[in-house]
Design an enzyme around this catalytic site. Structure first.
Site, PDB file in Angstrom:
ATOM      1  N   CYS A   1       0.804  -1.229   0.000  1.00  0.00           N
ATOM      2  CA  CYS A   1       0.000   0.000   0.000  1.00  0.00           C
ATOM      3  C   CYS A   1       0.835   1.277   0.000  1.00  0.00           C
ATOM      4  O   CYS A   1       0.489   2.250  -0.651  1.00  0.00           O
ATOM      5  CB  CYS A   1      -0.999  -0.002   1.160  1.00  0.00           C
ATOM      6  SG  CYS A   1      -0.283  -0.206   2.790  1.00  0.00           S
TER       7      CYS A   1
ATOM      8  N   CYS B   1      -3.529  -2.412  -0.917  1.00  0.00           N
ATOM      9  CA  CYS B   1      -2.508  -3.400  -0.576  1.00  0.00           C
ATOM     10  C   CYS B   1      -2.279  -4.429  -1.684  1.00  0.00           C
ATOM     11  O   CYS B   1      -1.493  -5.361  -1.522  1.00  0.00           O
ATOM     12  CB  CYS B   1      -2.863  -4.104   0.728  1.00  0.00           C
ATOM     13  SG  CYS B   1      -3.101  -2.948   2.094  1.00  0.00           S
TER      14      CYS B   1
ATOM     15  N   LYS C   1      -6.014  -9.610  10.871  1.00  0.00           N
ATOM     16  CA  LYS C   1      -5.913  -8.156  10.756  1.00  0.00           C
ATOM     17  C   LYS C   1      -7.283  -7.619  10.360  1.00  0.00           C
ATOM     18  O   LYS C   1      -7.836  -7.994   9.332  1.00  0.00           O
ATOM     19  CB  LYS C   1      -4.872  -7.779   9.716  1.00  0.00           C
ATOM     20  CG  LYS C   1      -4.801  -6.280   9.475  1.00  0.00           C
ATOM     21  CD  LYS C   1      -3.650  -5.908   8.580  1.00  0.00           C
ATOM     22  CE  LYS C   1      -3.670  -4.419   8.289  1.00  0.00           C
ATOM     23  NZ  LYS C   1      -2.558  -4.013   7.441  1.00  0.00           N
TER      24      LYS C   1
ATOM     25  N   ARG D   1      -1.829   5.859   8.522  1.00  0.00           N
ATOM     26  CA  ARG D   1      -1.909   6.163   7.088  1.00  0.00           C
ATOM     27  C   ARG D   1      -1.348   7.543   6.795  1.00  0.00           C
ATOM     28  O   ARG D   1      -0.897   7.813   5.688  1.00  0.00           O
ATOM     29  CB  ARG D   1      -3.339   5.988   6.594  1.00  0.00           C
ATOM     30  CG  ARG D   1      -3.720   4.512   6.662  1.00  0.00           C
ATOM     31  CD  ARG D   1      -5.142   4.215   6.286  1.00  0.00           C
ATOM     32  NE  ARG D   1      -5.426   2.804   6.556  1.00  0.00           N
ATOM     33  CZ  ARG D   1      -6.646   2.282   6.555  1.00  0.00           C
ATOM     34  NH1 ARG D   1      -7.687   3.052   6.293  1.00  0.00           N
ATOM     35  NH2 ARG D   1      -6.806   0.996   6.817  1.00  0.00           N
TER      36      ARG D   1
ATOM     37  N   ARG E   1     -10.572  -0.680   2.880  1.00  0.00           N
ATOM     38  CA  ARG E   1      -9.894  -1.980   2.847  1.00  0.00           C
ATOM     39  C   ARG E   1     -10.801  -3.136   3.284  1.00  0.00           C
ATOM     40  O   ARG E   1     -10.341  -4.211   3.635  1.00  0.00           O
ATOM     41  CB  ARG E   1      -8.664  -1.941   3.745  1.00  0.00           C
ATOM     42  CG  ARG E   1      -7.657  -0.865   3.406  1.00  0.00           C
ATOM     43  CD  ARG E   1      -6.255  -1.292   3.837  1.00  0.00           C
ATOM     44  NE  ARG E   1      -5.323  -0.198   4.063  1.00  0.00           N
ATOM     45  CZ  ARG E   1      -4.776   0.551   3.115  1.00  0.00           C
ATOM     46  NH1 ARG E   1      -5.084   0.369   1.849  1.00  0.00           N
ATOM     47  NH2 ARG E   1      -3.913   1.498   3.421  1.00  0.00           N
TER      48      ARG E   1
ATOM     49  N   GLU F   1      -8.808 -17.712   9.699  1.00  0.00           N
ATOM     50  CA  GLU F   1      -7.709 -16.997   9.034  1.00  0.00           C
ATOM     51  C   GLU F   1      -6.353 -17.454   9.584  1.00  0.00           C
ATOM     52  O   GLU F   1      -5.414 -17.707   8.833  1.00  0.00           O
ATOM     53  CB  GLU F   1      -7.835 -15.483   9.285  1.00  0.00           C
ATOM     54  CG  GLU F   1      -8.740 -14.745   8.328  1.00  0.00           C
ATOM     55  CD  GLU F   1      -8.059 -14.463   6.986  1.00  0.00           C
ATOM     56  OE1 GLU F   1      -6.924 -14.930   6.785  1.00  0.00           O
ATOM     57  OE2 GLU F   1      -8.667 -13.797   6.149  1.00  0.00           O
TER      58      GLU F   1
ATOM     59  N   LYS G   1      -4.295  -7.809  15.188  1.00  0.00           N
ATOM     60  CA  LYS G   1      -4.165  -6.373  15.004  1.00  0.00           C
ATOM     61  C   LYS G   1      -5.506  -5.760  14.652  1.00  0.00           C
ATOM     62  O   LYS G   1      -6.164  -6.300  13.769  1.00  0.00           O
ATOM     63  CB  LYS G   1      -3.163  -6.134  13.869  1.00  0.00           C
ATOM     64  CG  LYS G   1      -2.948  -4.714  13.508  1.00  0.00           C
ATOM     65  CD  LYS G   1      -2.082  -4.671  12.295  1.00  0.00           C
ATOM     66  CE  LYS G   1      -2.018  -3.228  11.866  1.00  0.00           C
ATOM     67  NZ  LYS G   1      -1.479  -3.077  10.572  1.00  0.00           N
TER      68      LYS G   1
ATOM     69  N   TYR H   1       4.373   1.619  19.581  1.00  0.00           N
ATOM     70  CA  TYR H   1       5.103   2.865  19.329  1.00  0.00           C
ATOM     71  C   TYR H   1       5.716   3.407  20.609  1.00  0.00           C
ATOM     72  O   TYR H   1       6.587   4.271  20.574  1.00  0.00           O
ATOM     73  CB  TYR H   1       4.157   3.901  18.693  1.00  0.00           C
ATOM     74  CG  TYR H   1       3.619   3.410  17.362  1.00  0.00           C
ATOM     75  CD1 TYR H   1       4.416   3.446  16.224  1.00  0.00           C
ATOM     76  CD2 TYR H   1       2.345   2.850  17.249  1.00  0.00           C
ATOM     77  CE1 TYR H   1       3.957   2.956  15.012  1.00  0.00           C
ATOM     78  CE2 TYR H   1       1.877   2.357  16.039  1.00  0.00           C
ATOM     79  CZ  TYR H   1       2.687   2.416  14.931  1.00  0.00           C
ATOM     80  OH  TYR H   1       2.237   1.915  13.735  1.00  0.00           O
TER      81      TYR H   1
HETATM   82  C1  PBG Z   1      -0.181  -1.757   5.868  1.00  0.00           C
HETATM   83  C2  PBG Z   1      -0.311  -1.584   7.339  1.00  0.00           C
HETATM   84  C3  PBG Z   1      -1.198  -0.788   8.068  1.00  0.00           C
HETATM   85  C4  PBG Z   1      -0.809  -0.873   9.405  1.00  0.00           C
HETATM   86  C5  PBG Z   1       0.286  -1.723   9.448  1.00  0.00           C
HETATM   87  N1  PBG Z   1       0.565  -2.169   8.170  1.00  0.00           N
HETATM   88  C6  PBG Z   1      -2.288   0.111   7.622  1.00  0.00           C
HETATM   89  C7  PBG Z   1      -3.460  -0.419   6.953  1.00  0.00           C
HETATM   90  O1  PBG Z   1      -3.681  -1.622   6.841  1.00  0.00           O
HETATM   91  O2  PBG Z   1      -4.212   0.422   6.482  1.00  0.00           O
HETATM   92  C8  PBG Z   1      -1.424  -0.132  10.550  1.00  0.00           C
HETATM   93  C9  PBG Z   1      -0.531   0.103  11.722  1.00  0.00           C
HETATM   94  C10 PBG Z   1      -1.003   1.128  12.676  1.00  0.00           C
HETATM   95  O3  PBG Z   1      -2.117   1.684  12.573  1.00  0.00           O
HETATM   96  O4  PBG Z   1      -0.235   1.426  13.594  1.00  0.00           O
HETATM   97  N2  PBG Z   1      -1.079  -2.575   5.260  1.00  0.00           N
END
Ligand code: PBG
Length: 326
Positions: A125, A133, A198, A208, A220, A236, A251, A316
């Site tokens: 992405c 993606c 995810k 983003r 998405r 999954e 996540k 983070y």
């Molecule tokens: C990429 C990705 C994303 C995140 C990690 N890898 C964004 C998304 O799927 O839109 C999000 C990480 C975060 O919000 O800290 N695909």
């Protein structure tokens, strides 16, 4: 077993002092569990702050080394690398370029800090002009044609020295495609950490902005999971394990503790929880207003992820946490 009741049973007996509470603690936070996400882009001495993510920056390679050195010296064992390329296109060339930003920074980090684990995010992405993606045709995100690009991306990162590759795209069959390509290139020892469950989450908003990866059209939801579904998350994860995932991830984390728990209980694989950008932003914003205690809330949240079953915490706040729990 019938438990004794009051007054024989007094749960408060084990809470009377801090060492006693620590002695009977069921879960713990340790610096060895932490992973720090980092965002790389080209340049020199660049530290570009992100509005919605205080303390998080887009960093040039030299600054990444500085940041990683600091994290490493605090005992943080691993970083998770994302890249922001100079150019985006319709086939995400920057994702699998030999000298792509992530490949460059991986080589540099493995040279400067060989004992720091480098985990690379495998996704397209950030490198796609449309921010999705996968490959797009007629407004649809294509699954099967995307797999080869993801496999190339993972393999090029592993060839650059990545210790673990972490696909986050949510295309079906990607773990199999990546494992096959890694093995074909002799990279049989490179583990795959799959973003297995995810969810399509509003908690990714601030990311983003950092990664400059907001989709230019639509959202998405046709590839990431629906927040309503728990049993599907198990399916999954089962598929990814069957295809060769060595570690699995859930996540976001805090709003999905039930999923972490079910995944860990069902499969027992090393399980990572990703405390995503929106979770971080909420804590930071409330703390900046003096409404919550940042340190206490951050540690409590991460401990909850551990209690739910997470072995690995992607956050983070990794450097702050490392300092706090020292
Ligand atoms: C990429 C990705 C994303 C995140 C990690 N890898 C964004 C998304 O799927 O839109 C999000 C990480 C975060 O919000 O800290 N695909």
């Amino acid at each position: 077993m019938t438990l004794p009741g009051f007054p024989i049973a007094r749960p408060r007996r084990l809470r009377t002092s801090s060492p006693l509470r620590r002695l009977v603690a069921e879960t713990s936070l340790n610096v060895s569990q932490l992973v720090l996400p980092l965002f790389a882009r080209s340049g020199k001495k660049l530290r570009r702050p992100i509005g919605a993510m205080p303390g998080v920056f887009q960093l040039s390679p030299d600054e990444i080394v500085r940041e990683a050195t600091l994290a490493h010296s605090l005992g943080v064992p691993a970083v998770l690398l994302f890249g922001i390329p100079d150019h985006k296109d319709a086939k995400a060339s920057g994702a699998y370029a030999k000298h792509g930003i992530v490949q460059q920074v991986t080589r540099l980090l493995k040279k400067e800090l060989p004992s720091l684990l480098v985990i690379t995010d495998v996704c397209l992405c950030e490198y796609m002009e449309h921010g999705h993606c996968g490959l797009v045709h007629g407004g649809k995100i294509l699954n099967d044609p995307t797999l080869a690009l993801l496999a190339r991306t993972a393999a090029s990162q592993a060839e650059a020295g990545a210790d673990i590759v972490a696909p986050s795209d949510m295309m079906d069959g990607r773990i199999h495609a990546i494992r096959t390509e890694l093995d074909k290139r002799g990279l049989t020892d490179t583990p795959i950490m799959s973003y297995a469950a995810k969810f399509a989450s509003a908690f990714y908003g601030p990311f983003r902005e950092v990664a400059e990866s907001a989709p230019a059209f639509g959202d998405r939801r046709s590839y990431q999971m629906d927040a309503a579904n728990g049993r599907e998350a198990l399916r999954e994860v089962a598929l990814d394990i069957k295809e060769g995932a060595d570690l699995v991830m859930v996540k976001p984390a805090l709003a999905y503790l039930d999923i972490i728990h079910r995944v860990k209980t069902e499969f027992g694989l090393p399980t990572a929880a990703y405390a995503v950008s929106g979770e971080h932003a909420m804590i930071k914003a409330a703390a900046a207003n003096g409404w919550i205690d940042e340190r206490a809330v951050t540690l409590e949240s991460l401990l909850a992820m551990r209690r739910a079953g997470a072995d690995i915490l992607i956050t983070y706040a990794a450097m702050d946490v490392a300092k706090w729990i020292k």
